[in-house]
Design a protein around this motif. Structure first.
Motif, PDB file in Angstrom:
ATOM      1  N   ALA A 127      -4.678   8.902   1.340  1.00 58.17           N
ATOM      2  CA  ALA A 127      -4.276   8.007   0.379  1.00 58.17           C
ATOM      3  C   ALA A 127      -4.153   6.756   0.819  1.00 58.17           C
ATOM      4  O   ALA A 127      -4.536   5.695   0.133  1.00 58.17           O
ATOM      5  N   VAL A 128      -3.810   6.503   1.979  1.00 55.23           N
ATOM      6  CA  VAL A 128      -3.443   5.166   2.531  1.00 55.23           C
ATOM      7  C   VAL A 128      -4.790   4.542   2.923  1.00 55.23           C
ATOM      8  O   VAL A 128      -4.957   3.287   2.458  1.00 55.23           O
ATOM      9  N   LYS A 129      -5.726   5.477   3.291  1.00 56.77           N
ATOM     10  CA  LYS A 129      -7.028   4.657   3.801  1.00 56.77           C
ATOM     11  C   LYS A 129      -7.674   4.134   2.298  1.00 56.77           C
ATOM     12  O   LYS A 129      -8.318   3.177   2.605  1.00 56.77           O
ATOM     13  N   TYR A 130      -7.467   4.943   1.197  1.00 53.82           N
ATOM     14  CA  TYR A 130      -8.209   4.820  -0.143  1.00 53.82           C
ATOM     15  C   TYR A 130      -7.565   3.608  -0.481  1.00 53.82           C
ATOM     16  O   TYR A 130      -8.327   2.499  -1.188  1.00 53.82           O
ATOM     17  N   VAL A 133       0.774  -1.271   0.062  1.00 55.19           N
ATOM     18  CA  VAL A 133      -0.098  -0.010   0.018  1.00 55.19           C
ATOM     19  C   VAL A 133       0.844   1.301  -0.062  1.00 55.19           C
ATOM     20  O   VAL A 133       0.550   2.234  -0.958  1.00 55.19           O
ATOM     21  N   VAL A 134       1.829   1.321   0.896  1.00 55.90           N
ATOM     22  CA  VAL A 134       2.738   2.543   1.013  1.00 55.90           C
ATOM     23  C   VAL A 134       3.436   2.655  -0.097  1.00 55.90           C
ATOM     24  O   VAL A 134       3.739   3.878  -0.491  1.00 55.90           O
ATOM     25  N   GLN A 135       4.041   1.626  -0.780  1.00 55.06           N
ATOM     26  CA  GLN A 135       4.708   1.638  -2.002  1.00 55.06           C
ATOM     27  C   GLN A 135       3.931   2.461  -3.210  1.00 55.06           C
ATOM     28  O   GLN A 135       4.261   3.193  -4.136  1.00 55.06           O
ATOM     29  N   GLU A 136       2.756   1.908  -3.303  1.00 55.78           N
ATOM     30  CA  GLU A 136       1.638   2.643  -4.341  1.00 55.78           C
ATOM     31  C   GLU A 136       1.593   3.900  -4.118  1.00 55.78           C
ATOM     32  O   GLU A 136       1.514   4.673  -5.089  1.00 55.78           O
ATOM     33  N   VAL A 137       1.322   4.387  -2.849  1.00 55.68           N
ATOM     34  CA  VAL A 137       1.076   5.599  -2.492  1.00 55.68           C
ATOM     35  C   VAL A 137       2.366   6.516  -2.839  1.00 55.68           C
ATOM     36  O   VAL A 137       2.094   7.441  -3.658  1.00 55.68           O
ATOM     37  N   PHE A 138       3.570   6.336  -2.873  1.00 56.79           N
ATOM     38  CA  PHE A 138       4.727   6.697  -2.833  1.00 56.79           C
ATOM     39  C   PHE A 138       5.021   6.817  -4.443  1.00 56.79           C
ATOM     40  O   PHE A 138       5.326   7.798  -4.961  1.00 56.79           O
ATOM     41  N   LEU A 139       4.594   5.606  -5.044  1.00 59.29           N
ATOM     42  CA  LEU A 139       4.996   5.818  -6.298  1.00 59.29           C
ATOM     43  C   LEU A 139       3.908   6.658  -7.309  1.00 59.29           C
ATOM     44  O   LEU A 139       4.239   7.265  -8.157  1.00 59.29           O
TER      45      LEU A 139
END
Length: 195
Positions: free
Chosen positions: A83-86, A55-61
């Motif tokens: 963003a993390v919640k989504y 999840v965190v990787q997708e958010v930062f990417l």
């Protein structure tokens, strides 16, 4: 006499401005600044380390991919929280379909994670990256290449391929996870390879 500033720190707004100019150090600084809190928030909701990391990787990417046009109306911390919640909602929605695949990846990841970077030069990594991309399922590969090579948004890709934005996100998540596992690299390394 004061010591010279060897490590100049920037506030979040300055980092975003630098990232808009393709400054990778600024991205790394932002990533390091918020990784722990963002991961903790994702892990608290998912109770699964691998899922939380993804999840965190997708958010930062997503932040890096949209760096040139990203305009935040709230703080970076607030943006990351939302963003993390989504992303967590999306992951929970498709978790049951991925669980068997994740179990298989978890079994092999420790074997590949430690040795790959130590031995491979960047050129070889890029060649392996291209090869790994070629092995992705067709739809998954098309979505990934439209995002990486043509800088299209998920919404634009969804329209072009006549699929839902959620399906685009699922393909991107699968592609990133597959590439990270096949190369045995962390997200910052993968992002630099994709740049």
């Amino acid at each position: 006499m004061p010591a010279p500033n060897q490590h100049i720190t920037h506030n979040d707004e300055q980092l975003l401005q630098l990232m808009a100019l393709d400054n990778r150090d600024a991205f790394t600084e932002l990533y390091n600044r918020y990784w722990d809190k963002t991961f903790a928030a994702a892990y608290h909701r998912l109770d699964d380390e691998h899922e939380a990391e993804e999840v965190v990787q997708e958010v930062f990417l997503s932040i890096w991919q949209r760096r040139a046009s990203l305009k935040l109306t709230h703080t970076v911390a607030t943006y990351l929280s939302v963003a993390v919640k989504y992303k967590v909602i999306n992951h929970l929605d498709r978790q049951y379909r991925k669980q068997q695949h994740l179990d298989e990846l978890a079994f092999t990841s420790s074997e590949t994670e430690n040795s790959t970077i130590l031995w491979l030069e960047e050129k070889e990594l890029r060649e392996r990256l291209d090869h790994s991309i070629s092995l992705l399922p067709e739809k998954c590969r098309i979505v990934f290449l439209l995002s990486r090579d043509e800088n299209k948004t998920y919404a634009e890709i969804a329209t072009e391929l006549d699929i839902s934005q959620k399906t685009v996100e699922a393909h991107m998540s699968k592609a990133l996870s597959s590439l990270r596992q096949s190369l045995g690299v962390s997200l910052p390394v993968l992002i630099l390879l994709l740049s």
